[in-house]
Design an enzyme around this catalytic site. Structure first.
Site, PDB file in Angstrom:
ATOM      1  N   PRO A   2       1.330  -1.142  -0.186  1.00  0.00           N
ATOM      2  CA  PRO A   2      -0.224   0.292  -0.225  1.00  0.00           C
ATOM      3  C   PRO A   2       0.916   1.874   0.315  1.00  0.00           C
ATOM      4  CG  PRO A   2      -0.353  -1.229   1.866  1.00  0.00           C
ATOM      5  CD  PRO A   2       0.942  -1.835   1.597  1.00  0.00           C
ATOM      6  N   GLU A   3       0.331   2.438  -0.545  1.00  0.00           N
ATOM      7  CA  GLU A   3       1.048   3.459  -0.305  1.00  0.00           C
ATOM      8  C   GLU A   3       0.807   3.988   1.056  1.00  0.00           C
ATOM      9  OE1 GLU A   3       2.065   5.237  -3.663  1.00  0.00           O
ATOM     10  OE2 GLU A   3       2.772   3.447  -5.101  1.00  0.00           O
ATOM     11  N   LYS A  55       5.117   3.470   5.991  1.00  0.00           N
ATOM     12  CA  LYS A  55       3.660   2.493   5.785  1.00  0.00           C
ATOM     13  C   LYS A  55       3.564   2.111   7.300  1.00  0.00           C
ATOM     14  CE  LYS A  55       5.103   2.617   0.828  1.00  0.00           C
ATOM     15  NZ  LYS A  55       5.918   2.002  -0.086  1.00  0.00           N
ATOM     16  N   ASN A 170       5.246   3.246  -4.588  1.00  0.00           N
ATOM     17  CA  ASN A 170       5.700   3.311  -6.457  1.00  0.00           C
ATOM     18  C   ASN A 170       5.257   3.944  -7.433  1.00  0.00           C
ATOM     19  OD1 ASN A 170       8.426   1.470  -7.909  1.00  0.00           O
ATOM     20  ND2 ASN A 170       6.359   0.608  -9.225  1.00  0.00           N
ATOM     21  N   ARG A 266      11.471  -2.348  -9.138  1.00  0.00           N
ATOM     22  CA  ARG A 266       9.932  -1.582  -8.719  1.00  0.00           C
ATOM     23  C   ARG A 266      10.057  -1.067 -10.392  1.00  0.00           C
ATOM     24  NH1 ARG A 266       8.589  -1.209  -3.859  1.00  0.00           N
ATOM     25  NH2 ARG A 266       6.625  -1.469  -5.147  1.00  0.00           N
TER      26      ARG A 266
END
Ligand SMILES: [Zn+2]
Length: 285
Positions: A2-3, A55, A170, A266
């Site tokens: 999750p961002e 996070k 990301n 990524r």
């Protein structure tokens, strides 16, 4: 993963359900948490506040303890009314915090630690508020300085480093580079101070815009097409470059490029026209 904006929204929802109310039930499958609870019962304590730091999600109890959880890929917090049917099987429950009105359940939360104020301040993995782009304490000049210190890193990799900027994931990484016109593979040492300032400002603005009350669950950085025609909207519809490989850049029409970047491979998206490398080169996408 999750961002930061997702964790922020989770913290806000958990705060509304838990803050200011005495805990009536606490359960966990983690021995370290239950041992803490045995020594210092959380039942009867009040949840003072819930906050996100990058996070990490922090639940502060009135007795001075803080439950810090990290979701990684698999974890999630759900809020139910007592007796309401859970959306995940019971064996996925790792942590349960109940009060007279709500039950908060942490499902498959892979990392959970109890901290005192002292141990929280000591340990280095949980970012401080000053480094979190969503925190009221976020220190912009210090963040610009930390970014500029990552001289040998590519910009996109430096933006993902939670010690530089907590809360950027990301998707935002590619979007931040696009809106500032910086190539994601550009070395930090090639950035001007103004560019570094613009990157930090964009991080704060884009991630921040996604935690407004009406921002919903979809990440939005491109506001050109707000109308939804289907229920299952394509997430990349709301973004400048992320998820849009081969599609025309929204500014110049050049096909968007994609490449796996950094040690963690990524995925990164960029427009070779709008985000030139300082030396005129480009990487294959
Ligand atoms: Zn372009």
């Amino acid at each position: 993963m999750p961002e930061g904006d997702t964790i922020f929204r989770t913290a806000r929802a958990l705060g509304r359900a838990l803050a200011g109310k005495p805990v009536t039930v606490f359960r966990s499958t983690y021995p370290l948490l239950t041992r803490f609870h045995d020594d210092t019962p959380l039942t009867g304590q009040t949840v003072d506040s819930v906050e996100s730091r990058g996070k990490w999600l922090l639940i502060h109890f009135s007795g001075g303890g803080t439950l810090a959880t990290h979701m990684l890929m698999s974890g999630s917090w759900h809020i139910y009314r007592p007796g309401e049917r859970w959306q995940q099987p019971r064996q996925n429950m790792r942590i349960l915090i109940e009060n007279s009105e709500y039950v908060a359940v942490g499902f498959r939360v892979p990392i959970a630690e109890m901290h005192t104020a002292a141990s929280l301040a000591r340990q280095r993995r949980i970012p401080r508020g000053e480094t979190d782009v969503l925190s009221a304490d976020f220190d912009v000049p210090a963040a610009v300085q930390r970014l500029l210190e990552r001289k040998n890193d590519a910009v996109a990799d430096a933006l993902l480093d939670q010690r530089v900027l907590a809360g950027v994931g990301n998707v935002f990484k590619s979007e931040i580079c696009f809106v500032t016109g910086v190539h994601p593979y550009c070395k930090v040492s090639a950035l001007s101070t103004e560019q570094a300032q613009a990157l930090v400002a964009a991080a704060q603005r884009l991630v921040g815009a996604n935690v407004l009350e009406d921002s919903g669950d979809t990440i939005v950085t491109y506001g050109g097409r707000k109308r939804r025609t289907t229920r299952e909207a394509d997430p990349s519809e709301n973004l400048w470059v992320y998820g849009r490989r081969g599609e025309p850049c929204r500014r110049c029409g050049t096909p968007v490029r994609r490449r796996l970047q950094g040690l963690d491979a990524r995925v990164t998206f960029w427009c070779p026209q709008c985000q030139p490398m300082p030396d005129g080169s480009d990487v294959d996408g």
